[in-house]
Scaffold this motif. Structure first.
Motif, mmCIF file in Angstrom:
data_model
loop_
_atom_site.group_PDB
_atom_site.id
_atom_site.type_symbol
_atom_site.label_atom_id
_atom_site.label_comp_id
_atom_site.label_asym_id
_atom_site.label_seq_id
_atom_site.Cartn_x
_atom_site.Cartn_y
_atom_site.Cartn_z
ATOM 1 N N GLY B 65 0.633 -1.392 -0.264
ATOM 2 C CA GLY B 65 0.150 -0.156 -0.035
ATOM 3 C C GLY B 65 0.941 1.153 -0.142
ATOM 4 N N HIS B 66 2.295 1.228 0.199
ATOM 5 C CA HIS B 66 3.049 2.427 -0.155
ATOM 6 C C HIS B 66 4.228 2.177 -0.270
ATOM 7 N N ALA B 67 4.594 2.410 -1.774
ATOM 8 C CA ALA B 67 5.588 2.171 -2.423
ATOM 9 C C ALA B 67 5.546 3.061 -3.408
ATOM 10 N N HIS B 68 7.089 3.445 -4.833
ATOM 11 C CA HIS B 68 7.445 4.128 -5.020
ATOM 12 C C HIS B 68 7.791 3.550 -6.297
ATOM 13 N N MET B 69 7.326 3.660 -7.934
ATOM 14 C CA MET B 69 8.182 3.483 -8.822
ATOM 15 C C MET B 69 9.245 2.977 -8.504
ATOM 16 N N VAL B 295 -5.034 10.824 -4.781
ATOM 17 C CA VAL B 295 -4.582 11.765 -4.411
ATOM 18 C C VAL B 295 -3.746 11.867 -3.349
ATOM 19 N N LYS B 296 -2.387 12.123 -3.386
ATOM 20 C CA LYS B 296 -1.904 12.076 -1.653
ATOM 21 C C LYS B 296 -1.472 13.773 -1.672
ATOM 22 N N LEU B 297 -0.954 13.827 -0.530
ATOM 23 C CA LEU B 297 -0.544 14.353 0.345
ATOM 24 C C LEU B 297 0.926 14.308 0.885
ATOM 25 N N GLN B 379 -0.774 7.712 5.859
ATOM 26 C CA GLN B 379 0.262 7.183 5.311
ATOM 27 C C GLN B 379 1.847 6.889 6.381
ATOM 28 N N HIS B 380 1.727 6.021 6.733
ATOM 29 C CA HIS B 380 3.351 6.276 7.813
ATOM 30 C C HIS B 380 2.908 5.829 8.879
ATOM 31 N N CYS B 381 2.402 7.049 9.931
ATOM 32 C CA CYS B 381 1.845 7.052 10.995
ATOM 33 C C CYS B 381 3.316 7.039 12.216
ATOM 34 N N SER B 443 6.668 -1.095 3.102
ATOM 35 C CA SER B 443 7.998 -1.233 3.371
ATOM 36 C C SER B 443 8.331 0.390 2.227
ATOM 37 N N ASP B 444 7.128 1.589 2.166
ATOM 38 C CA ASP B 444 7.859 2.658 1.299
ATOM 39 C C ASP B 444 9.227 2.480 0.203
ATOM 40 N N ALA B 445 9.448 1.397 0.028
ATOM 41 C CA ALA B 445 9.961 1.242 -1.374
ATOM 42 C C ALA B 445 10.895 2.534 -2.183
HETATM 43 ZN ZN LIG Z 1 7.169 7.299 0.612
#
Ligand SMILES: [Zn+2]
Lengths: 293, 542
Positions: B65-69, B295-297, B379-381, B443-445
């Motif tokens: 649910g939280h990673a980056h391309m 949307v991401k803030l 996200q992260h929290c 993971s926030d990869a």
């Molecule tokens: Zn991130």
């Protein structure tokens, strides 16, 4: 290729940055200005201005993961530098919470850019409240502290406001936005320093020519200790033992490079008339650089 | 109507309480037709083909649910990190715990490059290599002629060799903030922050957009997901212009692209109404494998960078409070507009003050524009306490917690950032579940490697790199962790009706595992092999 002069316009949300940029774009300067907008809700730049001054362009920094590293704006600056022809001047409208100094720093790092100063726009009616808001005060104070020019919008520069602002930034030029001379924002340190022709000449121009050598350390120290209000200095200085030094000073940016030794030192400087006299400059140069009493 | 396929596994862990275990899954037209034993397809006319996966344990495909391309394309550069890491092709890169090892790795990589190509490295983290600072002298041992640039793992620093510094004209006379000088007055090679880094990056062709906005980057990302067993992945904070959307739609539609992609539009560069309009317009362009419209803030920075906004008593070292990337006023405006227009938000909050301000903004937005089921996601929290989680529950706000931080940075948080007591209760997955919040973990990869089983291991064991258990009171069970990386994460994406469990009618998205995660020692969760995935009935073996 001559470096591209870059000015950063900073200030908190709603301070009036866009209004100032519209004024700059509509000014009678004949320069091709490119504005990079990095602000939320700041795209209200008057479209008519773009049509009438057709070389002016607006670009928007993209939102991508790079934003989280602060890279997006710099990538956009890279695109501007790759353009042919390059514009005459780059203006970056910093986001309302950005630290303008962090952006302007790139103009000092990048050989293809010239630092042309930071203008921090301050909403005169809001600034006291913002500086007292614990959530946002540190970032607002940082924006004020780094400005070379502080432009106050939306009210007069009352003595109390003047005192507050000069307490937060002792070296900046303080002015109302509507009184700000656009030419002052657009002076490129590389270009010839021409006195802006205004109905009320507000500038002091100083120049010096002489044969005596000055070494790099003394020069650096002298430039650091230059009179308050001497905003720009440029020229060539004769160094000792065949050395030559190229001087470019804008705001807090002091740049000394090596060149062939000139026959004479030649320097020009510019500052606000309210803060500076040519005589004070002469005195400073003679005492601190030439070390003559 | 397509063929009925019967998948046969060693065991099927369905994550459906009505039928927790099975041996067979029947699939038709990319969806689960039936779950059960060898005869489960019989009521549907029987199976027309068998897919033998009897060497694997099947679970619902994991949801990141939280990673980056850029987690994929970073591997075009030489990996220089402290931890072992697996590249998109499946090759293991051992972590480097000494600068000498980094030099040796770079020398190997250098030998593979064309003469004119600069050498770029990534993932170096000085927080773990404390004996000496990486300098240009180290990198000059690799080459004095080829420019070398090592990007640090936080992306806020790099180190260049002498040839790279020369490109930007950095020398003893340079007087620029961020260009670090040694006692000899010469640049050390370390450049801090983007302004000082940019002239070198520009001249060595490093453009982060190439790491996201290309087909190659997308393919790499797909490979990373497959190896991690992920069948639905986010790209949180995407650039989504018209061409980007068209490119993503075409590339994700290919049958060899093994994952459903959920990009969230970065809320930047426009008014709230303009951002909302852009998100609305792209929502209709969603496909089975590309989900658009969220949307991401951004709000604050990071805790280990001391840029997260934290409540009193602040950072233990007395560092000033962090920085807003979006001002509180703007957070309120954005939340109101997205809520008004019915757009789901993923909101980055690391520090507890950022979480509190964001919950205030979401509450104000909810009063003005009631929207049951908005399901916005924090996200992260990382510093949320029980009281903040209860507020999230009351507001119907989901939480996706950065559990991998416990292992990677837990010791640093204890010693350097927020101190031992608050470090114990950070990434409080137990409190979050107990408050009744929709819970996911991530993971926030590429910040940490993608691997939901590793993320689950972190939340279950809360082990740090030094071996301590950080805050045992916040440990969760293996079942809860498996929920968080499947159902929980699917709920944060509002996709739980179609993915997150193996259940009749849902999409046939599975992960193939070497062992049953509920049957191994909880300590061994992270060691379970991922053997491949199934997406919409299509098998992608490793
Ligand atoms: Zn991130």
């Amino acid at each position: 290729m001559t470096p591209l002069p870059m000015t950063v316009i900073g200030g908190y949300l709603g301070a009036g940055k866009t209004t100032l940029i519209n004024r700059i774009l509509s000014g009678d300067h004949g320069l091709r200005i490119l504005v990079l907008v990095n602000d939320f809700g700041a795209i209200n730049i008057d479209a008519d201005l773009l049509v009438s001054a057709k070389e002016d362009t607006i670009e928007l920094a993209n939102g991508c993961v790079c934003c989280t590293m602060g890279a997006d704006l710099f990538l956009a600056v890279g695109d501007v530098l790759d353009r042919r022809p390059r514009p005459d001047h780059l203006i970056i409208e910093a986001s309302g919470i950005a630290d303008p100094a962090r952006i302007a720093n790139v103009a000092q790092a990048e050989p293809d850019l010239d630092y042309a100063g930071i203008v921090t726009v301050v909403d005169g009616q809001q600034v006291q409240a913002l500086c007292a808001d614990p959530l946002i005060a540190p970032q607002v104070l940082g924006q004020i502290a780094c400005g070379d020019i502080i432009a106050v919008s939306k009210c007069d520069l009352s003595p109390a406001l003047r005192q507050t602002l000069s307490g937060l930034n002792t070296t900046a030029v303080l002015t109302r936005t509507q009184d700000l001379n656009i030419a002052q924002v657009l002076i490129a340190p590389q270009g010839p320093i021409d006195l802006p022709q205004t109905p009320h000449p507000a500038y002091t121009k100083w120049s010096f020519t002489g044969p005596d050598p000055v070494d790099r350390t003394a020069l650096q120290a002298a430039l650091r200790a230059r009179p308050e209000g001497l905003f720009r200095v440029k020229g060539q200085v004769r160094g000792p033992d065949g050395a030559g030094l190229l001087v470019q000073v804008a705001g807090r940016d002091i740049d000394i490079g090596d060149i062939e030794q000139p026959a004479q030192s030649q320097l020009v400087g510019i500052g606000l008339a309210t803060k500076l006299s040519a005589k004070a400059c002469d005195l400073w140069w003679t005492k601190s650089a030439l070390r003559k009493q | 109507m397509g063929k009925t396929l019967l998948f046969h596994a060693k065991s099927v862990v369905t994550m459906d309480r009505n039928q927790p275990r099975a041996s067979h899954v029947a699939v038709r037209d990319g969806r689960v037709l039936a779950v059960g034993g060898p005869n489960c397809a019989d009521p549907w006319g029987g199976a027309e083909a068998h897919v033998d996966l009897s060497d694997t344990v099947l679970m619902p495909g994991f949801v990141e649910g939280h990673a980056h391309m850029m987690a994929g394309a970073m591997w075009d550069y030489a990996y220089c990190g402290y931890h072992d890491r697996i590249d998109p092709q499946g090759q293991m890169h051992n972590g480097m715990t000494q600068i000498d090892q980094v030099i040796a790795r770079l020398s190997e990589f250098e030998a593979t490059l064309a003469p004119e190509q600069p050498l770029i490295g990534w993932g170096f983290d000085p927080i773990f290599l404390t004996s000496e600072r990486l300098s240009r002298h180290h990198l000059d041992q690799v080459s004095t002629t080829r420019p070398i640039v090592i990007i640090f793992s936080n992306f806020h620093l790099l180190c260049g060799n002498s040839a790279a510094l020369a490109l930007a004209g950095y020398d003893a006379a340079t007087n620029v903030e961020g260009v670090t000088k040694g006692s000899d007055g010469q640049p050390t090679g370390e450049l801090q922050e983007m302004a000082a880094m940019f002239p070198v990056m520009r001249r060595t062709g490093i453009d982060f957009r190439d790491l996201t906005q290309t087909d190659a980057a997308l393919r790499s990302y797909g490979e990373v997901c497959k190896r991690a067993g992920v069948t639905t992945v986010t790209d949180l904070f995407a650039t989504l212009g018209d061409e980007d959307v068209a490119r993503l739609a075409a590339a994700t539609a290919r049958s060899d692209f093994p994952v459903r992609l959920v990009p969230a539009l970065g809320a930047m560069g426009g008014t709230p109404a303009e951002i909302a309009a852009q998100a609305q317009a792209m929502r209709d362009r969603s496909t089975e494998k590309l989900r658009l419209g969220a949307v991401k803030l951004m709000t604050d920075g990071s805790i280990q960078g001391w840029t997260a906004r934290v409540r009193a008593p602040g950072y233990v070292g007395g560092q000033p409070n962090g920085l807003w990337n979006t001002a509180p006023d703007q957070i309120f405006q954005l939340c109101e507009e997205m809520q008004r227009q019915g757009l789901q938000m993923h909101i980055h909050v690391n520090g507890d003050e950022a979480a509190e301000v964001t919950l205030d903004a979401l509450e104000a937005a909810a009063r003005k524009h009631p929207w049951p089921g908005a399901r916005h996601v924090l996200q992260h929290c990382q510093m949320m306490d029980a009281a903040l989680f209860r507020r999230a529950a009351e507001l119907g706000v989901a939480c996706n917690i950065f559990a991998n931080h416990l292992w990677y940075f837990g010791d640093q948080h204890t010693a350097l950032t927020i101190g031992p007591d608050r470090a114990q209760s950070m990434d409080a997955v137990r409190d979050c579940l107990d408050a009744g919040v929709i819970t996911a973990i991530h993971s926030d990869a590429p910040v940490t490697p993608m691997g939901p089983l590793f993320t689950a291991w972190c939340a279950v064991n809360r082990r740090t790199m030094s071996g301590q258990t950080l805050g045992p009171a916040q440990c969760i069970s293996v079942e809860e962790a498996l929920y968080a990386i499947t159902q929980g994460a699917a709920q944060t994406l509002k996709m739980d009706a179609e993915i997150g469990s193996i259940q009749t009618g849902k999409r046939a998205d599975f992960v193939l595992l070497g062992a049953d995660p509920t049957a191994v020692n909880p300590d061994a969760l992270k060691d379970i092999a991922v053997l491949g995935t199934v997406l919409g009935g299509e098998v992608h073996r490793l």
